[in-house]
Scaffold this motif. Sequence first.
Motif, PDB file in Angstrom:
ATOM      1  N   LYS A 106       0.749  -1.145   0.012  1.00 12.68           N
ATOM      2  CA  LYS A 106      -0.204  -0.016   0.121  1.00 12.68           C
ATOM      3  C   LYS A 106       0.830   1.154  -0.293  1.00 12.68           C
ATOM      4  N   ASN A 107       1.902   1.441   1.274  1.00 12.82           N
ATOM      5  CA  ASN A 107       2.620   2.499   0.847  1.00 12.82           C
ATOM      6  C   ASN A 107       3.869   2.948  -0.199  1.00 12.82           C
ATOM      7  N   ILE A 108       3.929   2.046  -1.648  1.00 15.29           N
ATOM      8  CA  ILE A 108       4.420   2.057  -2.868  1.00 15.29           C
ATOM      9  C   ILE A 108       3.626   2.410  -3.825  1.00 15.29           C
ATOM     10  N   ILE A 109       2.823   2.072  -3.658  1.00 16.82           N
ATOM     11  CA  ILE A 109       1.686   2.014  -4.237  1.00 16.82           C
ATOM     12  C   ILE A 109       1.570   3.974  -3.758  1.00 16.82           C
ATOM     13  N   PHE A 158       8.115  11.991   0.796  1.00 18.69           N
ATOM     14  CA  PHE A 158       9.015  11.178   0.493  1.00 18.69           C
ATOM     15  C   PHE A 158       9.264  11.203  -1.487  1.00 18.69           C
ATOM     16  N   ALA A 159       7.915  11.099  -1.705  1.00 15.02           N
ATOM     17  CA  ALA A 159       7.703  11.260  -3.254  1.00 15.02           C
ATOM     18  C   ALA A 159       7.896  12.889  -3.631  1.00 15.02           C
ATOM     19  N   SER A 160       7.271  13.796  -2.842  1.00 16.10           N
ATOM     20  CA  SER A 160       7.296  14.651  -3.430  1.00 16.10           C
ATOM     21  C   SER A 160       8.451  15.408  -3.177  1.00 16.10           C
ATOM     22  N   ILE A 161       9.560  14.335  -2.173  1.00 14.51           N
ATOM     23  CA  ILE A 161      10.781  15.200  -2.418  1.00 14.51           C
ATOM     24  C   ILE A 161      11.776  14.336  -3.115  1.00 14.51           C
ATOM     25  N   LEU A 162      11.286  12.937  -3.317  1.00 13.87           N
ATOM     26  CA  LEU A 162      12.001  12.785  -4.633  1.00 13.87           C
ATOM     27  C   LEU A 162      12.018  13.915  -5.472  1.00 13.87           C
TER      28      LEU A 162
END
Length: 109
Positions: free
Chosen positions: A3-6, A85-89
């Motif tokens: 779920k976290n990866i999604i 984390f996705a936004s920072i990446l």
Amino acid sequence: MKKNIIIFLITLIIESGLTFLIASLLSIRFIEIMFFAGAAFSAFTIWFSSSGGAMTKFIDSQTSARTGLITEREDFKLQPNYAVFASILFLIIGLIFFILLLTKVIPPA
């Protein structure tokens, strides 16, 4: 875990799609605006996934002034999640492209 990866991937897809939409509306390249969009997305996700901070103190102060009841102040606490984390990446990738554009490794236009 799955779920976290999604959530991570969906966040990256949404941010990329919105950045592409803004880039096409402004008639500029995707990588030229990616850093600035990443900064905005990172600020947005950190703002809404944290607790406490300036806005909470302001609301608590207004509530205390209206009711006369003093509430305990909550300090700012960052609660990182996979969207943050996705936004920072996205921001870091955009920064790399922005530096490459400024150093003319990637040619303008």
